[in-house]
Design a protein around this motif. Structure first.
Motif, PDB file in Angstrom:
ATOM      1  N   GLU A 116      24.762 -25.488  22.161  1.00  0.00           N
ATOM      2  CA  GLU A 116      23.801 -24.508  21.656  1.00  0.00           C
ATOM      3  C   GLU A 116      24.494 -23.236  21.187  1.00  0.00           C
ATOM      4  OE1 GLU A 116      20.894 -24.188  24.782  1.00  0.00           O
ATOM      5  OE2 GLU A 116      19.845 -25.998  24.090  1.00  0.00           O
ATOM      6  N   ALA A 117      25.552 -22.814  21.904  1.00  0.00           N
ATOM      7  CA  ALA A 117      26.287 -21.621  21.496  1.00  0.00           C
ATOM      8  C   ALA A 117      26.960 -21.831  20.137  1.00  0.00           C
ATOM      9  CB  ALA A 117      27.333 -21.262  22.558  1.00  0.00           C
ATOM     10  N   ILE A 118      27.558 -23.007  19.943  1.00  0.00           N
ATOM     11  CA  ILE A 118      28.214 -23.303  18.661  1.00  0.00           C
ATOM     12  C   ILE A 118      27.185 -23.365  17.529  1.00  0.00           C
ATOM     13  CG2 ILE A 118      29.440 -25.092  17.359  1.00  0.00           C
ATOM     14  CD1 ILE A 118      30.948 -25.725  19.983  1.00  0.00           C
ATOM     15  N   LEU A 119      26.053 -24.005  17.779  1.00  0.00           N
ATOM     16  CA  LEU A 119      25.032 -24.117  16.736  1.00  0.00           C
ATOM     17  C   LEU A 119      24.439 -22.754  16.385  1.00  0.00           C
ATOM     18  CD1 LEU A 119      23.257 -27.413  17.826  1.00  0.00           C
ATOM     19  CD2 LEU A 119      24.827 -27.089  15.906  1.00  0.00           C
ATOM     20  N   ARG A 120      24.359 -21.862  17.370  1.00  0.00           N
ATOM     21  CA  ARG A 120      23.905 -20.499  17.062  1.00  0.00           C
ATOM     22  C   ARG A 120      24.933 -19.794  16.183  1.00  0.00           C
ATOM     23  NH1 ARG A 120      21.710 -20.224  22.423  1.00  0.00           N
ATOM     24  NH2 ARG A 120      23.708 -19.456  23.206  1.00  0.00           N
ATOM     25  N   ARG A 121      26.212 -19.944  16.538  1.00  0.00           N
ATOM     26  CA  ARG A 121      27.262 -19.267  15.770  1.00  0.00           C
ATOM     27  C   ARG A 121      27.321 -19.777  14.342  1.00  0.00           C
ATOM     28  NH1 ARG A 121      30.644 -19.949  20.371  1.00  0.00           N
ATOM     29  NH2 ARG A 121      31.962 -21.457  19.306  1.00  0.00           N
ATOM     30  N   THR A 122      27.027 -21.048  14.136  1.00  0.00           N
ATOM     31  CA  THR A 122      27.070 -21.614  12.786  1.00  0.00           C
ATOM     32  C   THR A 122      25.712 -21.530  12.091  1.00  0.00           C
ATOM     33  OG1 THR A 122      26.698 -23.839  13.708  1.00  0.00           O
ATOM     34  CG2 THR A 122      28.974 -23.166  13.316  1.00  0.00           C
ATOM     35  N   ASN A 123      24.808 -20.772  12.711  1.00  0.00           N
ATOM     36  CA  ASN A 123      23.479 -20.496  12.139  1.00  0.00           C
ATOM     37  C   ASN A 123      22.633 -21.738  11.902  1.00  0.00           C
ATOM     38  OD1 ASN A 123      23.913 -17.648  11.944  1.00  0.00           O
ATOM     39  ND2 ASN A 123      25.187 -18.021  10.150  1.00  0.00           N
ATOM     40  N   GLN A 124      22.902 -22.796  12.659  1.00  0.00           N
ATOM     41  CA  GLN A 124      22.062 -23.982  12.552  1.00  0.00           C
ATOM     42  C   GLN A 124      20.923 -23.938  13.566  1.00  0.00           C
ATOM     43  OE1 GLN A 124      24.128 -27.823  11.669  1.00  0.00           O
ATOM     44  NE2 GLN A 124      25.916 -26.700  12.369  1.00  0.00           N
ATOM     45  N   LEU A 125      21.168 -23.203  14.650  1.00  0.00           N
ATOM     46  CA  LEU A 125      20.145 -23.041  15.675  1.00  0.00           C
ATOM     47  C   LEU A 125      19.685 -21.599  15.614  1.00  0.00           C
ATOM     48  CD1 LEU A 125      18.857 -24.728  18.020  1.00  0.00           C
ATOM     49  CD2 LEU A 125      20.509 -23.634  19.519  1.00  0.00           C
ATOM     50  N   THR A 126      18.434 -21.387  15.334  1.00  0.00           N
ATOM     51  CA  THR A 126      17.919 -20.033  15.198  1.00  0.00           C
ATOM     52  C   THR A 126      17.935 -19.343  16.549  1.00  0.00           C
ATOM     53  OG1 THR A 126      16.471 -20.747  13.422  1.00  0.00           O
ATOM     54  CG2 THR A 126      15.972 -18.632  14.431  1.00  0.00           C
ATOM     55  N   SER A 127      18.714 -18.288  16.660  1.00  0.00           N
ATOM     56  CA  SER A 127      18.750 -17.555  17.919  1.00  0.00           C
ATOM     57  C   SER A 127      17.604 -16.555  17.959  1.00  0.00           C
ATOM     58  CB  SER A 127      20.083 -16.831  18.074  1.00  0.00           C
ATOM     59  OG  SER A 127      20.281 -15.915  17.031  1.00  0.00           O
ATOM     60  N   ASP A 128      17.056 -16.366  19.130  1.00  0.00           N
ATOM     61  CA  ASP A 128      15.951 -15.431  19.273  1.00  0.00           C
ATOM     62  C   ASP A 128      16.417 -14.034  18.907  1.00  0.00           C
ATOM     63  OD1 ASP A 128      14.357 -17.484  20.162  1.00  0.00           O
ATOM     64  OD2 ASP A 128      14.801 -17.098  22.279  1.00  0.00           O
ATOM     65  N   GLU A 129      15.515 -13.266  18.299  1.00  0.00           N
ATOM     66  CA  GLU A 129      15.840 -11.890  17.953  1.00  0.00           C
ATOM     67  C   GLU A 129      15.913 -11.016  19.200  1.00  0.00           C
ATOM     68  OE1 GLU A 129      16.713 -10.641  14.981  1.00  0.00           O
ATOM     69  OE2 GLU A 129      16.693 -12.706  14.308  1.00  0.00           O
ATOM     70  N   ILE A 130      15.266 -11.454  20.288  1.00  0.00           N
ATOM     71  CA  ILE A 130      15.295 -10.705  21.535  1.00  0.00           C
ATOM     72  C   ILE A 130      16.037 -11.514  22.600  1.00  0.00           C
ATOM     73  CG2 ILE A 130      13.934  -9.570  23.336  1.00  0.00           C
ATOM     74  CD1 ILE A 130      13.525  -8.271  20.657  1.00  0.00           C
ATOM     75  N   LEU A 131      17.080 -10.928  23.172  1.00  0.00           N
ATOM     76  CA  LEU A 131      17.807 -11.537  24.283  1.00  0.00           C
ATOM     77  C   LEU A 131      17.519 -10.731  25.535  1.00  0.00           C
ATOM     78  CD1 LEU A 131      21.327 -12.023  22.608  1.00  0.00           C
ATOM     79  CD2 LEU A 131      19.592 -13.781  22.957  1.00  0.00           C
ATOM     80  N   GLU A 132      17.260 -11.414  26.648  1.00  0.00           N
ATOM     81  CA  GLU A 132      16.971 -10.722  27.902  1.00  0.00           C
ATOM     82  C   GLU A 132      17.669 -11.415  29.060  1.00  0.00           C
ATOM     83  OE1 GLU A 132      12.804  -8.831  28.306  1.00  0.00           O
ATOM     84  OE2 GLU A 132      12.453 -10.679  27.175  1.00  0.00           O
ATOM     85  N   ALA A 133      18.265 -10.624  29.943  1.00  0.00           N
ATOM     86  CA  ALA A 133      18.887 -11.168  31.151  1.00  0.00           C
ATOM     87  C   ALA A 133      19.184 -10.028  32.116  1.00  0.00           C
ATOM     88  CB  ALA A 133      20.180 -11.911  30.820  1.00  0.00           C
ATOM     89  N   GLY A 134      18.731 -10.185  33.343  1.00  0.00           N
ATOM     90  CA  GLY A 134      19.083  -9.246  34.395  1.00  0.00           C
ATOM     91  C   GLY A 134      18.746  -7.794  34.131  1.00  0.00           C
ATOM     92  N   GLY A 135      17.632  -7.547  33.454  1.00  0.00           N
ATOM     93  CA  GLY A 135      17.247  -6.167  33.171  1.00  0.00           C
ATOM     94  C   GLY A 135      17.854  -5.605  31.893  1.00  0.00           C
ATOM     95  N   ILE A 136      18.634  -6.446  31.188  1.00  0.00           N
ATOM     96  CA  ILE A 136      19.213  -6.039  29.903  1.00  0.00           C
ATOM     97  C   ILE A 136      18.412  -6.681  28.786  1.00  0.00           C
ATOM     98  CG2 ILE A 136      21.271  -6.124  28.441  1.00  0.00           C
ATOM     99  CD1 ILE A 136      22.886  -6.454  31.070  1.00  0.00           C
ATOM    100  N   THR A 137      17.999  -5.892  27.812  1.00  0.00           N
ATOM    101  CA  THR A 137      17.241  -6.396  26.664  1.00  0.00           C
ATOM    102  C   THR A 137      17.980  -6.028  25.387  1.00  0.00           C
ATOM    103  OG1 THR A 137      15.160  -6.071  27.854  1.00  0.00           O
ATOM    104  CG2 THR A 137      15.014  -6.395  25.475  1.00  0.00           C
ATOM    105  N   ILE A 138      18.216  -7.022  24.541  1.00  0.00           N
ATOM    106  CA  ILE A 138      18.886  -6.792  23.256  1.00  0.00           C
ATOM    107  C   ILE A 138      17.937  -7.198  22.135  1.00  0.00           C
ATOM    108  CG2 ILE A 138      20.815  -7.429  21.761  1.00  0.00           C
ATOM    109  CD1 ILE A 138      22.459  -8.019  24.232  1.00  0.00           C
ATOM    110  N   ASN A 139      17.618  -6.250  21.274  1.00  0.00           N
ATOM    111  CA  ASN A 139      16.845  -6.534  20.061  1.00  0.00           C
ATOM    112  C   ASN A 139      17.844  -6.647  18.925  1.00  0.00           C
ATOM    113  OD1 ASN A 139      15.365  -6.284  17.607  1.00  0.00           O
ATOM    114  ND2 ASN A 139      13.651  -5.390  18.733  1.00  0.00           N
ATOM    115  N   LYS A 140      18.144  -7.884  18.512  1.00  0.00           N
ATOM    116  CA  LYS A 140      19.199  -8.102  17.535  1.00  0.00           C
ATOM    117  C   LYS A 140      18.823  -7.589  16.151  1.00  0.00           C
ATOM    118  CE  LYS A 140      21.717 -11.824  17.973  1.00  0.00           C
ATOM    119  NZ  LYS A 140      22.149 -13.244  18.051  1.00  0.00           N
TER     120      LYS A 140
END
Length: 225
Positions: A116-140
């Protein structure tokens, strides 16, 4: 969206089934090949294979030769599986243009995470615009990072590095891998760049910076627990 198609190449039927079952659960379509010759036939029959998981030691044609043949025509992502943990083999794999190298035995869940990480990097797997983990939120999309609801100002590379950590939560990441993925350096990049950015990133994240764990002699791992 249609399921992404993954070609699994291994002469051991049990290994193919194990990998196939875990990929199927993650909503991928899997095509199997039992040796290198069959793998090439299948690859050139299909023009929509998103990624190849390729064993090294196989009859008729080994994984290295399959990789050479495919790389002459395609940049499709390739993960190499091997029973040997030999640095020379690993370096050969990267010279041939593979994207990942995993030694047997391995965790199927980790393999799926790598896929999944490789497919995200090659833009074949659409990564979510919002990443969340452990109280950290990233709006890409907006390029905003919040820690426990408070916005944190990061440089462009710090933002990219933190995003990469969250996308690969729980995975051990070598400095070379991070350089390749975030800085796009050659395999033998300058690891001090990583250490400097991680130090700054931890400082800006406050107590949450402890989630970026150091793996001595290798690199880093992002863990929320």
């Amino acid at each position: 969206m249609d399921k992404l198609k993954i070609l699994v190449v291994d002469d051991e039927s049990r290994m193919r089934k194990l990998v196939k079952d875990f990929l199927f659960k993650s909503n991928y379509e899997v095509i199997e090949a039992q040796d290198g010759v069959q793998a090439l036939d299948i690859f050139f029959e299909h023009n929509d294979i998103a990624l190849i998981i390729l064993d090294v030691m196989m009859p008729n044609m080994d994984g290295w030769n399959v990789c050479r043949e495919i790389r002459a025509y395609s940049k499709v992502p390739i993960i190499m599986l091997t029973a040997k943990s030999d640095e020379r083999d690993e370096l050969l794999g990267f010279e041939l243009g593979i994207d990942e190298y995993i030694s047997k035995p391995f965790s199927p869940k980790i393999l799926v995470a790598r896929v999944e990480a490789i497919l995200r990097r090659t833009n074949q797997l659409t990564s979510d615009e919002i990443l969340e983990a452990g109280g950290i939120t990233i709006n890409k999309a907006a390029h905003i990072v919040k820690v426990d609801g408070e916005q944190v100002e990061l440089s462009y590379k710090e933002f990219e590095l933190l995003s990469y950590f969250l996308e690969n939560e729980g995975l051990a990441l070598s400095r070379e891998k991070i350089l390749n993925s975030v800085w796009n350096y050659d395999y033998f990049g300058d690891a001090r760049t990583i250490d400097t950015h991680v130090k700054k990133l931890r400082s800006k994240m406050g107590p949450k910076g402890d989630m970026i764990k150091t793996i001595w002699g290798m690199g880093y791992k992002f863990e929320t627990q």
